[in-house]
Design a protein around this motif. Structure first.
Motif, short mmCIF file in Angstrom:
data_model
loop_
_atom_site.label_atom_id
_atom_site.label_comp_id
_atom_site.label_asym_id
_atom_site.label_seq_id
_atom_site.Cartn_x
_atom_site.Cartn_y
_atom_site.Cartn_z
N MET A 267 12.05 57.05 39.26
CA MET A 267 10.89 56.17 39.14
C MET A 267 9.71 56.86 39.82
O MET A 267 9.88 57.45 40.89
CB MET A 267 11.13 54.86 39.88
N GLN A 268 8.55 56.76 39.22
CA GLN A 268 7.36 57.29 39.85
C GLN A 268 6.15 56.46 39.43
O GLN A 268 6.20 55.81 38.37
CB GLN A 268 7.10 58.76 39.40
N CYS A 269 5.08 56.47 40.22
CA CYS A 269 3.85 55.88 39.72
C CYS A 269 2.69 56.84 39.97
O CYS A 269 2.80 57.75 40.80
CB CYS A 269 3.57 54.51 40.31
N GLY A 270 1.62 56.65 39.21
CA GLY A 270 0.48 57.53 39.34
C GLY A 270 -0.74 56.90 38.71
O GLY A 270 -0.63 56.11 37.77
N GLY A 271 -1.89 57.23 39.23
CA GLY A 271 -3.11 56.60 38.74
C GLY A 271 -3.00 55.09 38.94
O GLY A 271 -3.35 54.30 38.08
N PRO A 397 6.55 64.94 47.38
CA PRO A 397 5.13 64.56 47.41
C PRO A 397 4.87 63.44 46.39
O PRO A 397 5.65 63.28 45.45
CB PRO A 397 4.41 65.84 47.00
N ALA A 398 3.78 62.72 46.60
CA ALA A 398 3.41 61.67 45.66
C ALA A 398 2.70 62.23 44.43
O ALA A 398 2.63 61.57 43.39
CB ALA A 398 2.53 60.63 46.34
N SER A 399 2.18 63.44 44.54
CA SER A 399 1.50 64.09 43.42
C SER A 399 2.36 63.99 42.16
O SER A 399 3.51 64.43 42.15
CB SER A 399 1.28 65.57 43.76
N ASP A 400 1.82 63.39 41.10
CA ASP A 400 2.62 63.15 39.89
C ASP A 400 3.30 64.41 39.40
O ASP A 400 4.48 64.42 39.07
CB ASP A 400 1.71 62.63 38.75
N ILE A 401 2.52 65.49 39.36
CA ILE A 401 3.01 66.71 38.71
C ILE A 401 3.96 67.51 39.60
O ILE A 401 4.58 68.46 39.13
CB ILE A 401 1.84 67.60 38.25
CA CA Z 1 2.80 59.90 41.90
#
Ligand code: CA
Length: 504
Positions: A267-271, A397-401
């Motif tokens: 699971m991830q979130c971004g923007g 890291p939270a960075s999406d990529i």
């Molecule tokens: Ca993210």
């Protein structure tokens, strides 16, 4: 229709479901003093200078000046609270029992069984480089493999050239170099690659085959060194011949009915925006709870986005060793940020703030919601593989990529990605399902967002409704019955593995 959403009784702010004009009365007795943009906060009471600003029942920060009831609260109006200590966190004080989790509507799925570890959701030929220097050759070779060889093997879903930025010009013996090295080693064994090892090196790089493969796998059948070949044609011929042999084996793989315990997802979130924590993330959390109840393994990540809620996670840890590793990962990341002269509040982006997220505390409370309510059975360092089933915190890291490739190295068969602002993000090794937090986002990117959780905000759907929809879509994508938009268009980001070690 609902105009503002207050999460907890103790909250002294609410979030605007739509743009509210100055002078409107979103609640009886409350007049908006300013225009309140959609997803932004309105003060429900008079808040004195230095007073707490509370959302999710949590102190997001302290008012710099007096804030009268009805005011718009933007990110400039509050100061950040101290980051909570990770020393001596109580563990296991909030363990939800398995029988209290929502029942999954399906308990088996059709996947590609592997000899060990989780099953594949796709049947891919994965070719991994040991160094970025080989990337250009490999990308060109992969194009030819797709055009000339793949049509002969209808059971193979695709060819992935894993061209990460690591491998040479790096301090390979640096303290943290094990993180990118582990990522490369583990991605070679990704469940979607079916155990077929194909590694392409240049020949003079620092990341040698023995660092990413066991001795028995370092054979002419599995590894190919570009500098051994006399020019372009010989090189291409060798890569295509090796790929052909691997494709023959992969073509024999078939899907079979498997228990959910063979499914590993991330699971991830971004923007994110202020709706992410009300609609998309809790719905994904509901799907996560269903998966965990069914025996599956679910990873959630993004250290800076859990840092301010770490006590809530410790309370869900099943043992002191899980709590200790959670604390250790937080300390590591605190030191990593500190070395760069920043803290966790370096995280929110201009888009997050435009979406109503005032600071990292508010973002974290929304982010954690995607983990659902299950106990946390294990904590992983970046790119580690899980050893248990259930809900797992995988530090990234939270960075999406960067989070995406890190979870891929941990072996996820797909990722569920929640977004408020919208991103075309996708991964070629594991499908990415996009869930948006607002109906307007789905209307805007109608053919790029797979599922909208926006109707939760307006009260037309419940979290359970959207959570069940996400669960079913996860299984459909895992089975290859459905393709998320990112795969339909081939919107795939690069394999940006996490390298906290120096580059020379
Ligand atoms: Ca993210």
């Amino acid at each position: 229709m609902t105009t503002v959403i207050r999460i907890k009784e103790t909250d002294n702010v609410a979030v605007a479901v739509r743009d509210i004009a100055a002078g409107e009365q979103p609640l009886p007795g409350l007049t908006a003093l300013d225009p309140i943009p959609q997803a932004h906060k309105i003060a429900l009471t008079d808040i004195p200078a230095g007073g707490e600003i509370i959302r999710y029942g949590v102190v997001l920060g302290y008012a710099k000046d007096r804030i009268p009831a009805g005011s718009w609260i933007n990110e400039h109006m509050l100061t950040l609270p101290q980051s909570p200590s990770v020393d001596d966190m109580p563990w296991g004080t909030n363990l939800v029992r398995t029988e209290d989790l929502p029942d999954p509507p399906r308990t088996t799925w059709m996947g590609y069984r592997n000899k060990t570890g989780p099953a594949g959701t796709r049947n891919l030929l994965g070719i991994v480089t040991t160094v970025q220097c080989a990337a250009g050759v490999l990308k060109a070779a992969a194009e030819r493999i797709r055009a000339e060889l793949l049509p002969k093997y209808p059971n193979v879903d695709g060819v992935v050239a894993v061209t990460h930025p690591y491998g040479c010009g790096v301090a390979i013996k640096a303290r943290e170099a094990h993180i990118p090295i582990r990522a490369v080693a583990n991605v070679i064994r990704h469940p979607n690659f079916g155990g077929e090892v194909m590694v392409v090196g240049l020949g003079c790089e620092k990341l040698t085959y023995d660092m990413v493969l066991p001795p028995e796998d370092i054979t002419p059948d599995n590894v190919l060194t570009l500098q051994d070949y006399a020019g372009h044609d010989a090189m291409m011929e060798a890569i295509l011949a090796m790929a052909d042999r691997k494709l023959q084996k992969l073509n024999e793989r078939v899907r079979e009915e498997l228990p959910l315990s063979e499914l590993l997802i991330g699971m991830q979130c971004g923007g994110s925006d202020a709706f992410s924590g009300i609609t998309a993330n809790p719905s994904a959390g509901y799907a996560a709870d269903m998966l965990v109840k069914g025996g599956a393994t679910v990873l959630f990540s993004e250290v800076t986005e859990v840092r301010d809620g770490v006590h809530m996670l410790a309370a869900r840890c099943t043992g002191p060793e899980v709590r200790d590793k959670l604390a250790a990962e937080m300390r590591w990341y605190d030191a990593y940020l500190d070395a760069g002269g920043v803290d966790r509040d370096a995280n929110p982006t201009p888009g997050n703030k435009k979406g109503g997220l005032a600071n990292i505390v508010e973002k974290a409370m929304g982010s954690i919601a995607k983990s659902g309510t299950s106990p946390i059975v294990e904590v992983l360092s970046p790119a580690e593989k899980p050893t248990r089933h259930g809900l797992i915190f995988a530090a990234t890291p939270a960075s999406d990529i960067v989070c995406g490739p890190s979870q891929v190295a941990s072996g996820i068969g797909l990722q569920v990605f929640m977004t408020g602002r919208g991103t075309p993000y996708g991964l070629d090794i594991a499908p990415v399902i996009k869930v948006c937090s607002r109906s307007e986002m789905k209307e805007h990117w109608f053919d790029m967002i797979d599922i909208s959780a926006g109707a939760v905000a307006t009260g037309e759907k419940t979290i359970a409704d959207v959570g069940t929809e996400i669960f079913n879509f996860i299984l459909d994508v895992a089975e290859g019955v459905k393709q998320p938009y990112s795969d339909q268009y081939g919107f795939h980001n690069d394999m940006c593995i996490f390298n906290p070690a120096p580059i020379t």
